[in-house]
Each structure stands twice: as C-alpha cells, then as structure tokens.
Design a protein around this motif. Sequence first.
Motif, PDB file in Angstrom:
ATOM      1  N   CYS A 282       0.819  -1.214   0.000  1.00 61.40           N
ATOM      2  CA  CYS A 282       0.000   0.000   0.000  1.00 61.40           C
ATOM      3  C   CYS A 282       0.855   1.268   0.000  1.00 61.40           C
ATOM      4  O   CYS A 282       0.389   2.332  -0.442  1.00 61.40           O
ATOM      5  CB  CYS A 282      -0.926   0.012   1.210  1.00 61.40           C
ATOM      6  N   ASP A 283       2.061   1.165   0.534  1.00 59.35           N
ATOM      7  CA  ASP A 283       3.009   2.275   0.501  1.00 59.35           C
ATOM      8  C   ASP A 283       2.401   3.563   1.052  1.00 59.35           C
ATOM      9  O   ASP A 283       2.445   4.633   0.426  1.00 59.35           O
ATOM     10  CB  ASP A 283       3.515   2.499  -0.933  1.00 59.35           C
ATOM     11  N   GLY A 284       1.788   3.445   2.253  1.00 58.28           N
ATOM     12  CA  GLY A 284       1.272   4.635   2.927  1.00 58.28           C
ATOM     13  C   GLY A 284      -0.118   5.043   2.535  1.00 58.28           C
ATOM     14  O   GLY A 284      -0.668   6.005   3.097  1.00 58.28           O
ATOM     15  N   ARG A 285      -0.745   4.331   1.565  1.00 63.28           N
ATOM     16  CA  ARG A 285      -2.092   4.721   1.131  1.00 63.28           C
ATOM     17  C   ARG A 285      -3.191   4.220   2.069  1.00 63.28           C
ATOM     18  O   ARG A 285      -4.337   4.623   1.934  1.00 63.28           O
ATOM     19  CB  ARG A 285      -2.350   4.197  -0.287  1.00 63.28           C
ATOM     20  N   GLY A 286      -2.893   3.306   2.946  1.00 67.87           N
ATOM     21  CA  GLY A 286      -3.883   2.830   3.908  1.00 67.87           C
ATOM     22  C   GLY A 286      -4.700   1.656   3.429  1.00 67.87           C
ATOM     23  O   GLY A 286      -4.982   0.740   4.187  1.00 67.87           O
ATOM     24  N   VAL A 287      -5.135   1.669   2.176  1.00 67.92           N
ATOM     25  CA  VAL A 287      -5.921   0.567   1.625  1.00 67.92           C
ATOM     26  C   VAL A 287      -5.308   0.139   0.296  1.00 67.92           C
ATOM     27  O   VAL A 287      -4.677   0.947  -0.398  1.00 67.92           O
ATOM     28  CB  VAL A 287      -7.399   0.960   1.409  1.00 67.92           C
ATOM     29  N   PRO A 288      -5.484  -1.128  -0.084  1.00 71.61           N
ATOM     30  CA  PRO A 288      -4.893  -1.615  -1.327  1.00 71.61           C
ATOM     31  C   PRO A 288      -5.736  -1.231  -2.535  1.00 71.61           C
ATOM     32  O   PRO A 288      -6.862  -0.729  -2.413  1.00 71.61           O
ATOM     33  CB  PRO A 288      -4.891  -3.139  -1.131  1.00 71.61           C
ATOM     34  N   SER A 289      -5.194  -1.471  -3.708  1.00 71.43           N
ATOM     35  CA  SER A 289      -5.926  -1.274  -4.960  1.00 71.43           C
ATOM     36  C   SER A 289      -5.684  -2.478  -5.849  1.00 71.43           C
ATOM     37  O   SER A 289      -4.853  -3.344  -5.545  1.00 71.43           O
ATOM     38  CB  SER A 289      -5.452  -0.002  -5.671  1.00 71.43           C
ATOM     39  N   VAL A 290      -6.389  -2.530  -6.963  1.00 71.58           N
ATOM     40  CA  VAL A 290      -6.231  -3.662  -7.875  1.00 71.58           C
ATOM     41  C   VAL A 290      -4.799  -3.739  -8.413  1.00 71.58           C
ATOM     42  O   VAL A 290      -4.299  -4.820  -8.733  1.00 71.58           O
ATOM     43  CB  VAL A 290      -7.260  -3.561  -9.027  1.00 71.58           C
ATOM     44  N   ASP A 291      -4.124  -2.598  -8.472  1.00 74.17           N
ATOM     45  CA  ASP A 291      -2.736  -2.595  -8.963  1.00 74.17           C
ATOM     46  C   ASP A 291      -1.775  -3.249  -7.980  1.00 74.17           C
ATOM     47  O   ASP A 291      -0.627  -3.544  -8.337  1.00 74.17           O
ATOM     48  CB  ASP A 291      -2.281  -1.154  -9.242  1.00 74.17           C
ATOM     49  N   ASP A 292      -2.229  -3.475  -6.737  1.00 73.30           N
ATOM     50  CA  ASP A 292      -1.362  -4.082  -5.721  1.00 73.30           C
ATOM     51  C   ASP A 292      -1.431  -5.604  -5.713  1.00 73.30           C
ATOM     52  O   ASP A 292      -0.680  -6.247  -4.973  1.00 73.30           O
ATOM     53  CB  ASP A 292      -1.746  -3.572  -4.319  1.00 73.30           C
ATOM     54  N   LEU A 293      -2.331  -6.198  -6.486  1.00 71.50           N
ATOM     55  CA  LEU A 293      -2.560  -7.635  -6.379  1.00 71.50           C
ATOM     56  C   LEU A 293      -1.285  -8.451  -6.569  1.00 71.50           C
ATOM     57  O   LEU A 293      -1.042  -9.426  -5.845  1.00 71.50           O
ATOM     58  CB  LEU A 293      -3.629  -8.078  -7.389  1.00 71.50           C
ATOM     59  N   GLU A 294      -0.476  -8.070  -7.532  1.00 72.42           N
ATOM     60  CA  GLU A 294       0.751  -8.834  -7.778  1.00 72.42           C
ATOM     61  C   GLU A 294       1.767  -8.661  -6.664  1.00 72.42           C
ATOM     62  O   GLU A 294       2.705  -9.454  -6.554  1.00 72.42           O
ATOM     63  CB  GLU A 294       1.357  -8.431  -9.123  1.00 72.42           C
ATOM     64  N   ARG A 295       1.596  -7.622  -5.829  1.00 76.66           N
ATOM     65  CA  ARG A 295       2.511  -7.411  -4.709  1.00 76.66           C
ATOM     66  C   ARG A 295       1.991  -8.026  -3.402  1.00 76.66           C
ATOM     67  O   ARG A 295       2.526  -7.755  -2.335  1.00 76.66           O
ATOM     68  CB  ARG A 295       2.736  -5.902  -4.518  1.00 76.66           C
ATOM     69  N   LEU A 296       0.966  -8.863  -3.532  1.00 78.69           N
ATOM     70  CA  LEU A 296       0.361  -9.490  -2.354  1.00 78.69           C
ATOM     71  C   LEU A 296       0.356 -11.020  -2.468  1.00 78.69           C
ATOM     72  O   LEU A 296      -0.674 -11.671  -2.251  1.00 78.69           O
ATOM     73  CB  LEU A 296      -1.073  -8.979  -2.159  1.00 78.69           C
ATOM     74  N   PRO A 297       1.505 -11.627  -2.787  1.00 75.03           N
ATOM     75  CA  PRO A 297       1.501 -13.090  -2.958  1.00 75.03           C
ATOM     76  C   PRO A 297       1.191 -13.862  -1.686  1.00 75.03           C
ATOM     77  O   PRO A 297       0.520 -14.900  -1.740  1.00 75.03           O
ATOM     78  CB  PRO A 297       2.926 -13.382  -3.456  1.00 75.03           C
ATOM     79  N   LEU A 298       1.668 -13.390  -0.536  1.00 72.18           N
ATOM     80  CA  LEU A 298       1.387 -14.103   0.706  1.00 72.18           C
ATOM     81  C   LEU A 298      -0.091 -13.976   1.079  1.00 72.18           C
ATOM     82  O   LEU A 298      -0.705 -14.937   1.562  1.00 72.18           O
ATOM     83  CB  LEU A 298       2.265 -13.572   1.835  1.00 72.18           C
ATOM     84  N   THR A 299      -0.675 -12.812   0.855  1.00 75.57           N
ATOM     85  CA  THR A 299      -2.098 -12.626   1.123  1.00 75.57           C
ATOM     86  C   THR A 299      -2.917 -13.600   0.289  1.00 75.57           C
ATOM     87  O   THR A 299      -3.844 -14.253   0.792  1.00 75.57           O
ATOM     88  CB  THR A 299      -2.522 -11.186   0.816  1.00 75.57           C
ATOM     89  N   ARG A 300      -2.563 -13.711  -0.979  1.00 74.61           N
ATOM     90  CA  ARG A 300      -3.256 -14.675  -1.850  1.00 74.61           C
ATOM     91  C   ARG A 300      -3.015 -16.104  -1.380  1.00 74.61           C
ATOM     92  O   ARG A 300      -3.925 -16.936  -1.401  1.00 74.61           O
ATOM     93  CB  ARG A 300      -2.792 -14.495  -3.293  1.00 74.61           C
ATOM     94  N   ALA A 301      -1.788 -16.395  -0.936  1.00 69.33           N
ATOM     95  CA  ALA A 301      -1.472 -17.748  -0.467  1.00 69.33           C
ATOM     96  C   ALA A 301      -2.287 -18.110   0.776  1.00 69.33           C
ATOM     97  O   ALA A 301      -2.702 -19.260   0.941  1.00 69.33           O
ATOM     98  CB  ALA A 301       0.024 -17.871  -0.177  1.00 69.33           C
ATOM     99  N   VAL A 302      -2.526 -17.141   1.659  1.00 71.45           N
ATOM    100  CA  VAL A 302      -3.366 -17.382   2.836  1.00 71.45           C
ATOM    101  C   VAL A 302      -4.777 -17.758   2.397  1.00 71.45           C
ATOM    102  O   VAL A 302      -5.387 -18.705   2.921  1.00 71.45           O
ATOM    103  CB  VAL A 302      -3.390 -16.149   3.751  1.00 71.45           C
ATOM    104  N   LEU A 303      -5.315 -17.016   1.443  1.00 70.07           N
ATOM    105  CA  LEU A 303      -6.653 -17.325   0.950  1.00 70.07           C
ATOM    106  C   LEU A 303      -6.669 -18.698   0.275  1.00 70.07           C
ATOM    107  O   LEU A 303      -7.615 -19.479   0.464  1.00 70.07           O
ATOM    108  CB  LEU A 303      -7.118 -16.235  -0.021  1.00 70.07           C
ATOM    109  N   ALA A 304      -5.623 -18.997  -0.483  1.00 66.89           N
ATOM    110  CA  ALA A 304      -5.540 -20.307  -1.137  1.00 66.89           C
ATOM    111  C   ALA A 304      -5.499 -21.434  -0.124  1.00 66.89           C
ATOM    112  O   ALA A 304      -6.140 -22.477  -0.294  1.00 66.89           O
ATOM    113  CB  ALA A 304      -4.302 -20.358  -2.038  1.00 66.89           C
TER     114      ALA A 304
END
Length: 438
Positions: A282-304
């Motif tokens: 998020c780099d200080g933005r507070g909330v993620p965006s669709v452009d951040d999806l590729e930078r969230l591999p662990l988050t996706r792995a948790v869901l998987a």
Amino acid sequence: MRTVADLPGPAASPLVGSALQLRRDRLGFLTRCAREHGDAAAFRVGGSAVVLLSHPDAIRELLTVRQHDVGKSPVLQRARAVLGDGLLTSEGDVHLHDRRLLQTAFSRQRVARYAEEMVDVAADVVGCWVPGRPLDLHAQTVRTTLTVAGRTLFGTRLDQDVELVAAAVRDVLSAYPVLMLPLGRVLVRLPPARWRVRRGTAALDALTARLVGERTGGGPGRDDLLSLLLEDSAPRHARDQVVTMLLAGHETTASALAFAGHLLAAHPSVQDRVSAEVREACDGRGVPSVDDLERLPLTRAVLAEALRLYPPAWTMGRQARVTTAIGDVEIPAGTVLLASQWVVHRDARWWPDPTAFDPDRFLGQAPERPRFAYFPFGGGTRQCIGESFAWTEGVLTLATVLARWRLRPVPDRPLTPDPLLTLRPRDGSWVVPEPRPD
C-alpha cells in the motif's frame, strides 16, 4: 474392468443404505470412505448407487473427459425447487447459453473495474469495528460480499437488505440436509423444512422483483449483469439467475474470508507477515488497490490455503446419464458420482501434514502434484464462472482488514464447519479486532 458392485465401501443399513451416516456427519463419513476403502468407494443412499472418487486423475476424468456423459447430481436437481433454473442447476444448451451471456460480466476488465468498489465496501465495514469487542467475522464478510455483489453485479445498493438476504440464504441452505435424503424432493415439502424454504424463497423473490422493477422502470442504460439478463431473458429466468448469483456471488467468498480470518487469528506470526506485506504494497495509502494484487503473494497464499482446508464448495456431485467408465470402473447410467474437495485437499499424498495451516505451500516452486489435487472452483466447462471475481475480492478484502486490524482468537468460540450446499461456519467465525499501530 471393475463394476460398481466390485468396489469396496461402508456397511449399509437396510432400505436407507448409508443415508443416515452421511446426514449425521457428512465430512467425516466421506473422509472415512476414502481413507478406509480407497480412491473409488461405493455406497448406497436409499436406492441410489453412489461412487466417491478421491484420486485427482479420476476427478479430472469425471469433470473434463466424461463431462458430457454426466449431469447434475440429484441434490441439485431437487434444488431447482428453490433455486430455479439458474447457472448452478441448469443443464445442456440452457447452461451453455447462460454461461456465455454471463461470462461478459466477469471479464478481466470488468473485474478490475469492480475492484475499487470491493475495497471501498471492505473499508467501510471494518471502519465500524470496535477495538477489543468480539465480532462474528462471517457476519461481517457476508455484509461485505453482499454489498459488493449489489453494487457491481446488479447496479444497486443492497446495504439495507443485508440482514434480509443473509437470513433468506440461511433458510434456503437449511434445505440441503433434507434434499440429500432418498425422499428429499418430498421431505422438503413437509414442515419444518417447507416453512423455512418458503420463507427464504419468498424473501429472495420479493427482493428480485424489486430489483427487476427498478431496472425496468426506466433510467439510463447500464451494462451490469442484471441488465444483461433482462435484455436476454424472460423475467422468471432472470429471477433464477439473480437468486443463483446472490447465493454464489457472495456466500462462498464470505465463508472463505471468514475461515481465512479464523486461521490467521490462530497463527499470529503468519498474520504479522501478511500485514507487513500489505503495508509495504500500500506504501502509505492505507488501503490496497487492484494494482497491488501482484505485490500481495502471501495474502493470496493465505486465501488459497483457507480454500484448501475449508473449501466452500466442499463436494461436487454428478449423475451418469449413460453407461460410462471412470478409470477402470464401469459406471452404469443413474449412478451418482462424488468428488469431494474436503477429502482430496486433506490427502497426505498431495499435501504433507495436510491439516496444518501453511500458506507457504502456495509460494515459490510448488511440488509436482496432480491438477485436481486442488480444485476449490471445480473444473471443466462448469468451473466457477466467478473465480477471478472471487480471487480479486478475497485478496483485496483480506488486505484491507489486515492493513488496519490485528485479529485475535476468541477461546470460547470454536470454529465448526457446517457442510450445507456450501461449507460455512455453523456458529460464526469469532475474532477480537485490535488496532495495528500506524
């Protein structure tokens, strides 16, 4: 070539076969069948022969190679009385036509457009949490995913209808244990099942009628899913698709997020890693965006990993239309075939230490395993049409939660999976939210 009669299986009771064992403990019964009787186990439910397939190669054959030899399971055929002829229950040319029509609402470009609404809704929901006060995460994720479905798929705000829809869905899902019995089509019409199903169906019908009425009452043209349906379908068929999408479009993702939150609360070190990943992305933005999806591999792995351990689509059923073969087993017409994600996702042959929560399984170089050792969204031509939507909403919602909150477990609120038409937490998924330091 073996016959179904040659297959091993559990001892059956007179008349009902294994129906009562299956109804009493669906997850445990299927797990025991696979572990004790092998990759193809046979049993009876009333007068129907059932074969449980637990090897990924056999499941691949069922869902792809032999997909035209089989139809929907008897349970889903009976569920037409509740769900109508939507995408989940339809067959043949009707299903093919509807899938092609609805696919446009789930294109990559559309899902990317939906992402902003997904984050906004999640941020609004978690912004109302009270630090230190226990909450049912499943109720919160239901609110989130229903609101998102309303805004993105139906072009309307369902914010005030969340409790109504959630209660209606509970009533409709309550029919599952009855529908799976040999006389399910009859039993679901008797009290108390009839009362709950009628109440839930009436509530969904009223909501659908309102949505359709609002859309046909004028106003600017839109290109959401509801508009596509009304342009192409009769009102009754549009109703069936809306009810199906209300169910499938929010229920499975809400449950997956609730299970993921429960697992993270029980594993704080993993949760802290995910939170760190989210904050860096998020780099200080507070909330993620669709452009951040590729930078969230662990988050996706948790869901998987949550989808592996607690797959909302916990079993899939088919019924042979004609005599066919799966592997070395001849399958007579009329035989019911089951493939259970719950069973296969917890098979130690494909998943070392299978009951452990380990998102790192989905990071880096994955070990070789058969394609259908993991199939949370099904497979073949009936693979879930909203898979991309679900991944996007799941990852962004989870990231939005963990950017702001640390989740703690509630010791006296254990998680109990409830295998209805979907797998959901029976008594909720309880956590205590605590603010993360800025």
